[in-house]
Design a protein around this motif. Structure first.
Motif, PDB file in Angstrom:
ATOM      1  N   LEU A  76      -2.860  -8.780  -2.749  1.00  0.00           N
ATOM      2  CA  LEU A  76      -2.678  -8.674  -1.310  1.00  0.00           C
ATOM      3  C   LEU A  76      -1.523  -9.563  -0.900  1.00  0.00           C
ATOM      4  CD1 LEU A  76      -3.565  -7.836   1.579  1.00  0.00           C
ATOM      5  CD2 LEU A  76      -5.140  -9.788   1.543  1.00  0.00           C
ATOM      6  N   ILE A  77      -0.552  -8.990  -0.184  1.00  0.00           N
ATOM      7  CA  ILE A  77       0.642  -9.720   0.223  1.00  0.00           C
ATOM      8  C   ILE A  77       0.817  -9.583   1.732  1.00  0.00           C
ATOM      9  CG2 ILE A  77       3.142  -9.963  -0.066  1.00  0.00           C
ATOM     10  CD1 ILE A  77       2.782  -8.470  -2.773  1.00  0.00           C
ATOM     11  N   THR A  78       0.720 -10.692   2.455  1.00  0.00           N
ATOM     12  CA  THR A  78       0.999 -10.654   3.883  1.00  0.00           C
ATOM     13  C   THR A  78       2.507 -10.753   4.094  1.00  0.00           C
ATOM     14  OG1 THR A  78       0.887 -13.056   4.263  1.00  0.00           O
ATOM     15  CG2 THR A  78      -1.193 -11.824   4.315  1.00  0.00           C
ATOM     16  N   GLY A  79       2.975 -10.190   5.194  1.00  0.00           N
ATOM     17  CA  GLY A  79       4.422 -10.210   5.434  1.00  0.00           C
ATOM     18  C   GLY A  79       5.167  -9.458   4.353  1.00  0.00           C
ATOM     19  N   GLY A  80       4.614  -8.334   3.926  1.00  0.00           N
ATOM     20  CA  GLY A  80       5.156  -7.634   2.760  1.00  0.00           C
ATOM     21  C   GLY A  80       6.142  -6.527   3.047  1.00  0.00           C
ATOM     22  N   THR A  81       6.621  -6.413   4.285  1.00  0.00           N
ATOM     23  CA  THR A  81       7.486  -5.280   4.616  1.00  0.00           C
ATOM     24  C   THR A  81       8.955  -5.517   4.289  1.00  0.00           C
ATOM     25  OG1 THR A  81       7.770  -6.052   6.897  1.00  0.00           O
ATOM     26  CG2 THR A  81       5.929  -4.558   6.464  1.00  0.00           C
ATOM     27  N   SER A  82       9.349  -6.767   4.097  1.00  0.00           N
ATOM     28  CA  SER A  82      10.763  -7.046   3.840  1.00  0.00           C
ATOM     29  C   SER A  82      10.890  -8.387   3.128  1.00  0.00           C
ATOM     30  CB  SER A  82      11.570  -7.084   5.151  1.00  0.00           C
ATOM     31  OG  SER A  82      11.111  -8.138   5.993  1.00  0.00           O
ATOM     32  N   ALA A 104       8.363  -8.177   0.337  1.00  0.00           N
ATOM     33  CA  ALA A 104       8.650  -6.875  -0.254  1.00  0.00           C
ATOM     34  C   ALA A 104       9.065  -7.006  -1.718  1.00  0.00           C
ATOM     35  CB  ALA A 104       9.741  -6.170   0.543  1.00  0.00           C
ATOM     36  N   ALA A 105       9.879  -8.020  -2.038  1.00  0.00           N
ATOM     37  CA  ALA A 105      10.288  -8.233  -3.426  1.00  0.00           C
ATOM     38  C   ALA A 105       9.079  -8.544  -4.297  1.00  0.00           C
ATOM     39  CB  ALA A 105      11.300  -9.371  -3.502  1.00  0.00           C
ATOM     40  N   THR A 106       8.129  -9.287  -3.743  1.00  0.00           N
ATOM     41  CA  THR A 106       6.913  -9.616  -4.486  1.00  0.00           C
ATOM     42  C   THR A 106       6.064  -8.381  -4.708  1.00  0.00           C
ATOM     43  OG1 THR A 106       6.956 -11.842  -3.541  1.00  0.00           O
ATOM     44  CG2 THR A 106       4.886 -11.108  -4.504  1.00  0.00           C
ATOM     45  N   ALA A 107       5.948  -7.544  -3.699  1.00  0.00           N
ATOM     46  CA  ALA A 107       5.210  -6.293  -3.850  1.00  0.00           C
ATOM     47  C   ALA A 107       5.843  -5.425  -4.928  1.00  0.00           C
ATOM     48  CB  ALA A 107       5.178  -5.547  -2.514  1.00  0.00           C
ATOM     49  N   ALA A 154       2.594  -0.950  12.497  1.00  0.00           N
ATOM     50  CA  ALA A 154       2.481   0.214  11.628  1.00  0.00           C
ATOM     51  C   ALA A 154       3.830   0.879  11.398  1.00  0.00           C
ATOM     52  CB  ALA A 154       1.496   1.218  12.231  1.00  0.00           C
ATOM     53  N   ASP A 155       4.730   0.826  12.398  1.00  0.00           N
ATOM     54  CA  ASP A 155       6.012   1.512  12.243  1.00  0.00           C
ATOM     55  C   ASP A 155       6.926   0.826  11.231  1.00  0.00           C
ATOM     56  OD1 ASP A 155       6.543  -0.692  13.774  1.00  0.00           O
ATOM     57  OD2 ASP A 155       7.630   0.370  15.356  1.00  0.00           O
ATOM     58  N   THR A 156       6.601  -0.395  10.824  1.00  0.00           N
ATOM     59  CA  THR A 156       7.336  -1.033   9.733  1.00  0.00           C
ATOM     60  C   THR A 156       6.509  -1.059   8.443  1.00  0.00           C
ATOM     61  OG1 THR A 156       6.599  -3.226  10.470  1.00  0.00           O
ATOM     62  CG2 THR A 156       8.760  -2.473  11.218  1.00  0.00           C
ATOM     63  N   VAL A 157       5.176  -1.213   8.580  1.00  0.00           N
ATOM     64  CA  VAL A 157       4.327  -1.278   7.392  1.00  0.00           C
ATOM     65  C   VAL A 157       4.311   0.060   6.659  1.00  0.00           C
ATOM     66  CG1 VAL A 157       1.960  -1.572   6.563  1.00  0.00           C
ATOM     67  CG2 VAL A 157       2.861  -3.095   8.311  1.00  0.00           C
ATOM     68  N   ASP A 158       4.122   1.153   7.369  1.00  0.00           N
ATOM     69  CA  ASP A 158       3.964   2.444   6.712  1.00  0.00           C
ATOM     70  C   ASP A 158       5.192   2.853   5.894  1.00  0.00           C
ATOM     71  OD1 ASP A 158       1.457   2.522   7.781  1.00  0.00           O
ATOM     72  OD2 ASP A 158       1.957   3.899   9.411  1.00  0.00           O
ATOM     73  N   LYS A 170       5.392   3.046   1.685  1.00  0.00           N
ATOM     74  CA  LYS A 170       5.819   4.272   1.009  1.00  0.00           C
ATOM     75  C   LYS A 170       7.016   4.006   0.108  1.00  0.00           C
ATOM     76  CE  LYS A 170       7.164   9.065   1.935  1.00  0.00           C
ATOM     77  NZ  LYS A 170       7.405  10.079   2.997  1.00  0.00           N
ATOM     78  N   ARG A 171       7.959   3.224   0.597  1.00  0.00           N
ATOM     79  CA  ARG A 171       9.157   2.903  -0.187  1.00  0.00           C
ATOM     80  C   ARG A 171       8.815   2.097  -1.437  1.00  0.00           C
ATOM     81  NH1 ARG A 171      11.286   0.216   3.437  1.00  0.00           N
ATOM     82  NH2 ARG A 171      11.019  -1.917   2.682  1.00  0.00           N
ATOM     83  N   LEU A 172       7.855   1.197  -1.316  1.00  0.00           N
ATOM     84  CA  LEU A 172       7.499   0.317  -2.421  1.00  0.00           C
ATOM     85  C   LEU A 172       6.462   0.933  -3.358  1.00  0.00           C
ATOM     86  CD1 LEU A 172       7.219  -2.953  -0.307  1.00  0.00           C
ATOM     87  CD2 LEU A 172       8.970  -2.509  -2.047  1.00  0.00           C
ATOM     88  N   GLY A 173       5.827   2.020  -2.926  1.00  0.00           N
ATOM     89  CA  GLY A 173       4.790   2.636  -3.736  1.00  0.00           C
ATOM     90  C   GLY A 173       3.496   1.844  -3.751  1.00  0.00           C
ATOM     91  N   VAL A 174       3.135   1.258  -2.589  1.00  0.00           N
ATOM     92  CA  VAL A 174       1.930   0.429  -2.483  1.00  0.00           C
ATOM     93  C   VAL A 174       1.137   0.878  -1.260  1.00  0.00           C
ATOM     94  CG1 VAL A 174       3.134  -1.501  -3.566  1.00  0.00           C
ATOM     95  CG2 VAL A 174       3.064  -1.359  -1.062  1.00  0.00           C
ATOM     96  N   GLU A 175      -0.025   0.254  -1.062  1.00  0.00           N
ATOM     97  CA  GLU A 175      -0.810   0.497   0.140  1.00  0.00           C
ATOM     98  C   GLU A 175      -0.332  -0.420   1.261  1.00  0.00           C
ATOM     99  OE1 GLU A 175      -3.172   2.886   0.486  1.00  0.00           O
ATOM    100  OE2 GLU A 175      -2.555   3.500  -1.535  1.00  0.00           O
ATOM    101  N   GLY A 176      -0.496   0.016   2.496  1.00  0.00           N
ATOM    102  CA  GLY A 176      -0.077  -0.799   3.632  1.00  0.00           C
ATOM    103  C   GLY A 176      -1.123  -0.823   4.727  1.00  0.00           C
TER     104      GLY A 176
END
Length: 239
Positions: free
Chosen positions: A6-12, A16-19, A36-40, A44-50
């Motif tokens: 689980l990674i908080t702040g994982g959108t960038s 994101a690098a950690t994800a 949601a408009d940044t998480v989703d 999808k780009r990282l291939g993970v759940e958001g």
């Protein structure tokens, strides 16, 4: 069985690098972010759940934790940032209060709430890794103070979770380029000044931090806990 992360702040940036790092290693990764408009799209780009979750809101953190299946092998508290500018025209002391409360909420409350919400789901042999800052050591103002508080809390958490064979460490990062941290405040002159403060004469990258996070979550780091690891290219050194 694949580890769950689980990674908080994982959108960038660092999150994101950690994800990306854990997903490439086959882990089941979930990232969070406030909107949601940044998480989703990031998920999808990282291939993970958001999961959209404002880490300063207890009810949202509780709802996020309810969606997670146990166990959680690795928790990365990467959410945080500089407090937003205080609106003009408010009384000076109110401005001070808003700035400091915002800094503490963004950088301490997000980590403490998330960790408390998932604490019972953390697996034996797991790891909690939080992202601090060189600002805790020098010239950090409210932001640096909040990151110093995060380091103090990490030491407390390590003592609490150690008997369950869970390690807790904090990475104090230096100047990391290719993130949204500075916003419009980064200038070419400031960029060069921060690089010149390092011994390796280059900025850090999100992947530099992600690689250290990966190590702290690995079997090779099982006897490292309660520590602050300075990852800053030598801009701040310890003895």
């Amino acid at each position: 069985m694949s580890p769950t992360v689980l990674i908080t702040g994982g959108t960038s940036g660092i999150g994101a690098a950690t994800a990306r790092h854990f997903a490439a290693a086959g882990a089941a990764v979930t990232i969070t972010g406030r909107h949601a408009d940044t998480v989703d799209p990031a998920a999808k780009r990282l291939g993970v759940e958001g999961i959209a979750c404002d880490g300063t809101r207890p009810e949202q953190v509780a709802a996020m934790a309810e969606r997670l299946d146990a166990p959680v092998d690795v928790l990365v508290n990467a959410a945080g940032g500089l407090p937003p500018d205080v609106p003009e025209g408010i009384p000076p002391l109110e401005a001070v209060a808003q700035e400091w409360l915002s800094a503490m909420s963004l950088n301490v409350l997000t980590a403490t709430l998330t960790t408390a919400a998932v604490k019972d789901k953390l697996a034996a042999g797991g790891a909690v890794i939080s992202i601090g800052s060189i600002g805790a050591e020098r010239g950090g103002g409210s932001y640096g103070a909040s990151k110093a508080a995060l380091a103090a809390w990490n030491a407390f958490l390590a003592a609490e979770l150690g008997p369950r064979d869970i390690t807790c460490n904090l990475i104090s990062s230096g100047y990391v380029a290719d993130t949204n941290f500075f916003g419009d405040a980064m200038t070419p002159e400031r960029h060069e000044r921060l690089i010149n403060q390092t011994l390796v004469k280059r900025p850090g990258t999100p992947d530099d931090i992600a690689q250290v996070i990966g190590f702290l979550a690995s079997p090779g780091a099982r006897h490292i806990t309660g520590q602050t690891l300075h990852v800053n290219g030598g801009a701040f050194t310890t003895r």
